[in-house]
Design an enzyme around this catalytic site. Structure first.
Site, PDB file in Angstrom:
ATOM      1  N   GLU A  41       8.840  -4.707  10.576  1.00 52.46           N
ATOM      2  CA  GLU A  41       9.295  -3.406  10.080  1.00 52.46           C
ATOM      3  C   GLU A  41       9.808  -2.528  11.219  1.00 52.46           C
ATOM      4  OE1 GLU A  41       6.660  -1.429   7.346  1.00 52.46           O
ATOM      5  OE2 GLU A  41       7.822   0.435   7.399  1.00 52.46           O
ATOM      6  N   ASP A  92       0.843  -1.203   0.000  1.00 59.03           N
ATOM      7  CA  ASP A  92       0.000   0.000   0.000  1.00 59.03           C
ATOM      8  C   ASP A  92       0.879   1.255   0.000  1.00 59.03           C
ATOM      9  OD1 ASP A  92       0.890  -0.136   2.601  1.00 59.03           O
ATOM     10  OD2 ASP A  92      -1.087   0.071   3.519  1.00 59.03           O
ATOM     11  N   SER A  93       2.205   1.055   0.034  1.00 61.78           N
ATOM     12  CA  SER A  93       3.137   2.164  -0.210  1.00 61.78           C
ATOM     13  C   SER A  93       2.883   2.751  -1.594  1.00 61.78           C
ATOM     14  CB  SER A  93       4.593   1.688  -0.091  1.00 61.78           C
ATOM     15  OG  SER A  93       4.800   0.503  -0.837  1.00 61.78           O
ATOM     16  N   ASP A 135      -1.292  -6.081  -0.602  1.00 65.78           N
ATOM     17  CA  ASP A 135      -1.484  -5.435   0.699  1.00 65.78           C
ATOM     18  C   ASP A 135      -2.947  -5.019   0.817  1.00 65.78           C
ATOM     19  OD1 ASP A 135      -0.103  -4.781   2.965  1.00 65.78           O
ATOM     20  OD2 ASP A 135       1.006  -3.115   2.066  1.00 65.78           O
ATOM     21  N   GLU A 179      -1.779  -5.695   8.294  1.00 67.54           N
ATOM     22  CA  GLU A 179      -0.981  -5.097   9.369  1.00 67.54           C
ATOM     23  C   GLU A 179      -1.620  -5.379  10.730  1.00 67.54           C
ATOM     24  OE1 GLU A 179      -0.117  -0.953   8.732  1.00 67.54           O
ATOM     25  OE2 GLU A 179       0.747  -1.322   6.757  1.00 67.54           O
ATOM     26  N   LYS A 219      -1.640  -9.379   2.495  1.00 65.37           N
ATOM     27  CA  LYS A 219      -0.891  -8.963   3.694  1.00 65.37           C
ATOM     28  C   LYS A 219      -1.768  -8.055   4.543  1.00 65.37           C
ATOM     29  CE  LYS A 219       2.753  -5.946   3.673  1.00 65.37           C
ATOM     30  NZ  LYS A 219       2.247  -4.889   4.586  1.00 65.37           N
TER      31      LYS A 219
HETATM   32  O1  KIV Z   1       3.488  -1.155   1.640  1.00 68.71           O
HETATM   33  C1  KIV Z   1       4.637  -1.619   1.629  1.00 68.71           C
HETATM   34  O2  KIV Z   1       5.447  -1.352   0.731  1.00 68.71           O
HETATM   35  C2  KIV Z   1       5.026  -2.504   2.721  1.00 68.71           C
HETATM   36  C3  KIV Z   1       6.433  -2.966   2.807  1.00 68.71           C
HETATM   37  C4  KIV Z   1       7.392  -1.889   2.914  1.00 68.71           C
HETATM   38  C5  KIV Z   1       6.619  -4.011   3.823  1.00 68.71           C
HETATM   39  O3  KIV Z   1       4.206  -2.833   3.514  1.00 68.71           O
END
Ligand code: KIV
Length: 263
Positions: free
Chosen positions: A180, A44-45, A83, A115, A113
């Site tokens: 992280e 989600d970055s 994510d 969190e 994924k």
């Molecule tokens: O969103 C992302 O890029 C991440 C990674 C940096 C682990 O969650």
């Protein structure tokens, strides 16, 4: 045949470290896949790296699905992990389940994924055949609650809580755990205590795998990178140089020349 959760479990058993990179588009995914990166994370970055938001919170399900599908189309052998965006799984189990299903059904992801220590949701997803990658330590979707992007698990109490959450997520059926921004010794201890692989980002060398944001690795960002980022290239400078050469040649009339024109 794509990399599976069984392959990652085997890597852990064989003490074989592995690399994970974020990808957000088909072209980049194809390069990383051909380079032999076994796991591509559609993080989600995306919100910050591609869409220009300040943090990861605004990215939507539709945007994540759109980019996950592109990464799946661009890759052949990597496992693609999607994510789950902020707000898509923190409410009811049913909503989290339905949104996770969309990543596998509509976008073709191999796993999702989440969190935080989402034990019940993870159990439900795993029971229904959806592989879950967990993510503990600095969880950027909680940036407001954490009071900024800070290194986590620095006190004994918080390190113990993280270790216990990690075990709970393993028991719930997660196949891997992202750690992280935590002290290296805490990450090493957690990695040793688990049978599933850990994947570190700012968590030292004791994790089973390492993940990096692709644009950080390639040196494409404008600002100061966090301490754990190692730039393996300086694409920002390379791209700037290339486009400035193009601009100059267009302005001077030296592009296109005969070699780049049709007869
Ligand atoms: O969103 C992302 O890029 C991440 C990674 C940096 C682990 O969650």
């Amino acid at each position: 045949m794509r990399v599976t959760v069984r392959d990652l479990s085997r890597f852990k058993g064989e003490h074989r470290r592995f690399a994970v990179l974020t990808a957000y588009d088909s072209l980049t995914a194809s390069i990383l896949d051909e380079a032999g990166i076994p796991v591509l994370l559609v993080g989600d970055s995306l919100a910050q790296v591609v869409l220009g938001y300040e943090n990861t919170l605004p990215v939507t399900m539709e945007q994540m699905l759109h980019h996950t599908a592109a990464v799946v189309r661009g890759s052949r052998t990597a496992m693609v992990v999607a994510d789950m965006p902020f707000g898509s799984y923190q409410g009811s189990i049913t909503e989290g389940f339905n949104n996770a299903v969309r990543f596998l059904k509509e976008a073709g992801a191999g796993a999702v994924k989440l969190e935080g220590a989402r034990v019940e949701l993870t159990q439900t997803l795993v029971d229904h055949g959806i592989p879950v990658m967990a993510h503990l330590g600095l969880t950027p979707q909680s940036v407001h609650a954490l009071g900024g992007y800070r290194v986590q698990a620095r006190t004994q109490e918080s390190a113990d809580r993280l270790a216990s959450d990690a075990l709970s997520m393993e028991k719930a059926g997660a196949f891997a755990l992202v750690l992280e921004a935590i002290p290296a010794d805490v990450a090493t201890a957690v990695s040793r205590s688990l049978t599933i692989p850990t994947i570190g980002i700012g968590a030292g060398a004791g994790c089973d795998g390492q993940v990096m944001v692709i644009t950080d690795l390639l040196g494409m960002g404008a600002g100061t990178a966090p301490k754990f980022v190692k730039e393996y290239a300086n694409l920002r400078a390379a791209v700037t140089g290339a486009v400035q050469s193009f601009r100059d040649e267009v302005e001077s009339g030296s592009y296109p020349d005969e070699q780049h024109s049709y007869k």
